[in-house]
Design a protein around this motif. Sequence first.
Motif, short mmCIF file in Angstrom:
data_model
loop_
_atom_site.label_atom_id
_atom_site.label_comp_id
_atom_site.label_asym_id
_atom_site.label_seq_id
_atom_site.Cartn_x
_atom_site.Cartn_y
_atom_site.Cartn_z
N MET A 1 -3.52 1.84 60.63
CA MET A 1 -4.29 3.05 60.91
C MET A 1 -3.36 4.25 60.96
O MET A 1 -2.19 4.12 61.29
CB MET A 1 -5.02 2.92 62.24
CG MET A 1 -6.04 4.03 62.46
SD MET A 1 -6.53 4.15 64.18
CE MET A 1 -5.10 4.98 64.87
N CYS A 2 -3.93 5.41 60.69
CA CYS A 2 -3.12 6.62 60.66
C CYS A 2 -3.92 7.83 61.12
O CYS A 2 -5.14 7.80 61.17
CB CYS A 2 -2.62 6.90 59.24
SG CYS A 2 -1.68 5.55 58.54
N ASN B 1 -6.06 6.10 55.67
CA ASN B 1 -6.32 5.66 57.03
C ASN B 1 -7.34 4.54 56.94
O ASN B 1 -8.55 4.78 56.95
CB ASN B 1 -6.88 6.82 57.87
CG ASN B 1 -7.29 6.36 59.26
OD1 ASN B 1 -6.76 5.39 59.79
ND2 ASN B 1 -8.25 7.06 59.84
N ARG C 1 -14.09 5.10 59.83
CA ARG C 1 -12.91 5.90 60.14
C ARG C 1 -13.30 7.37 60.14
O ARG C 1 -14.09 7.82 59.32
CB ARG C 1 -11.79 5.65 59.12
CG ARG C 1 -11.13 4.28 59.28
CD ARG C 1 -10.30 4.19 60.55
NE ARG C 1 -9.79 2.83 60.76
CZ ARG C 1 -10.32 1.96 61.61
NH1 ARG C 1 -11.39 2.28 62.31
NH2 ARG C 1 -9.78 0.77 61.77
N SER D 1 -8.21 13.69 60.54
CA SER D 1 -8.78 12.58 61.31
C SER D 1 -9.33 13.05 62.64
O SER D 1 -10.29 12.47 63.17
CB SER D 1 -7.72 11.50 61.57
OG SER D 1 -7.25 10.94 60.38
#
Length: 614
Positions: free
Chosen positions: A1-2, A76, A141, A158
């Motif tokens: 994940m990012c 992501n 996400r 994000s």
Amino acid sequence: MCGIFCLLSVSPTQFEWDKTVHEHLKRRGPNLSQDLTVGGTNPCYQCLFSAHVLHMRGLLTPQPVQDKTGNVLLWNGEIFGGLPVMTEENDTAVVSQRLSSCSSPSEILSVLSTLRGPWGFVYYQKAGDYLWFGRDFLGRRSLLWKFDAEVSALTLTSVAAHSSGPAPSAWHEVPAAGVYRIDLKVVTEAGAVTFEIYPWAHGGNDLVSSCNQTILESVPNGCTAVMNQPGLTLTAPVCPLNRAIPKSLHKEEIHPNTHSCVKDLEQLLASKEKSDETKRLIDFLSEAVRRRVQSLPFRVQDNSPVSNDHASIAILFSGGLDSMILAALADRHIPAHQPIDLLNVAFKLQVPKKQKESAKKLVKHKNKPQESKTDGADSQTSSPFDVPDRVTGRAGLKELQDLNPDRRWNFVEINVTKEELQETRQERICHLVHPLDTVLDDSIGCAVWFAARGAGFITEDSDQRPFTSSAKVILTGIGADEQLAGYSRHRVRFMMSGYEGLIQELAMELSRIPSRNLGRDDRVIGDHGKEARFPYLDEDVVSYLNSLPVWEKADLSLPRGVGEKLLLRLAAKQLGLGQSAVLPKRAMQFGSRIAKMEDNREKASDKCTRLLTE
């Protein structure tokens, strides 16, 4: 994940991005941070890419990933199927390689259509000057967008930051209705941003009309969204919802107050057809959990077993049906020597005025020991954190210990006071929940944030000691109620409109789960440098449940604790669970008692003033 971030600027004006956003992104990806700027001279544009990596699998791969021809990927996500990723490989590198080999929009759409698992991405395609971005079909996400007309800059990120003041926010969640492409040459020449939409479609049935409506409601001010000219689509990774209605409806007498018990489930499982359906659901769910608990960081330097305390997997745990099934299935696939953390959150119960007055009287008349002992017994034996989810959580722990006494189950009691809640909400949580802003978003966002942090106590041999979960992966039960008619509103709709109304309600539930729940929960859990995983929203699980007629999934003529999520309750019984299989649904905000901490006169859909920054 990012944590991923992209700033597209089509003017020479220097644009500084919010430092608060940068800090939030870094917390999502604590293992590596890196920026990259690319641009075109003719046409003139500039893209700033920033990535913050949480290392989850394969070799640590720096982002943004730039290939030899100048394409740039921000990724992501996690690939759990569709595209082969070997144990030692990193999925970011695999996706980058596949996209680099694409020379046309249809090829890019073909790659994205094969992916199984949650993802959000931004992809700069140098040949042709295109910028692609989007989220997976279910929106698991987070990806937000905003356009600043003053400096002609589009931001994709994000996580954002809530700005103070009465002005409405410019941030919106990117709709999970398809993926988007910006022709940077056209944008530069026109001085305005236009998105081409590539919607999801089920075979020949496209979703264009619903996509258009969803997207138009979220398009940033100053931007335009248009359907792509060739009419290309992505192939949806799940089958359409079965909308069949039985020809003959047997009106059974409804007993809403009848006490539900495990024997009811045993009788239903006596049917071979029902037993086979239940077994198939268990198989799909078990595989979904396996993919999510075994896709963990590839240990290059540390080949030693996990210590007695340190778990790799945690579960948001109330002791209710959804979390109990996740725990029982995780137990199948996690090595026996590794613990599993059960994260149980409770918000301190406020002492009523009458109880406070009674306590004062006890102090005042302390020379009457017999009376004092009787009146004060409850306050001495109970804790202000003994909320409903704590009680069912302990009962669930006992069931799991009976199921596998050799497993170390770390039941983490996470206790939150009103003071800590208010301070953390203002400092962190209000930014993570944003751009959502209702009382319900506040309650669930705060409850999930404290639960995911995993800082609390565990009890060993009657002694409590401080404990903080080390797990990077957190399983959550979201998606079960939306697909299996678990909410009280489903029963109300069934009573009013029968199966037809219930089917319409379930179709709406699944279509709006990306905007109502998943982006928010991803932002909140990711703030701890941990990854949310949603087994009930695995594509194969969703497809199986979508394929079944609604009356096989739920029978709302049966009482609470049996009829709603009936198929899942039968699965719990087959897995060897006990009373948890017939526990009625209790929403997290009520089970954890966070809803009791604030204004009780509020409605869940009201805008929450507590989320406003000072």
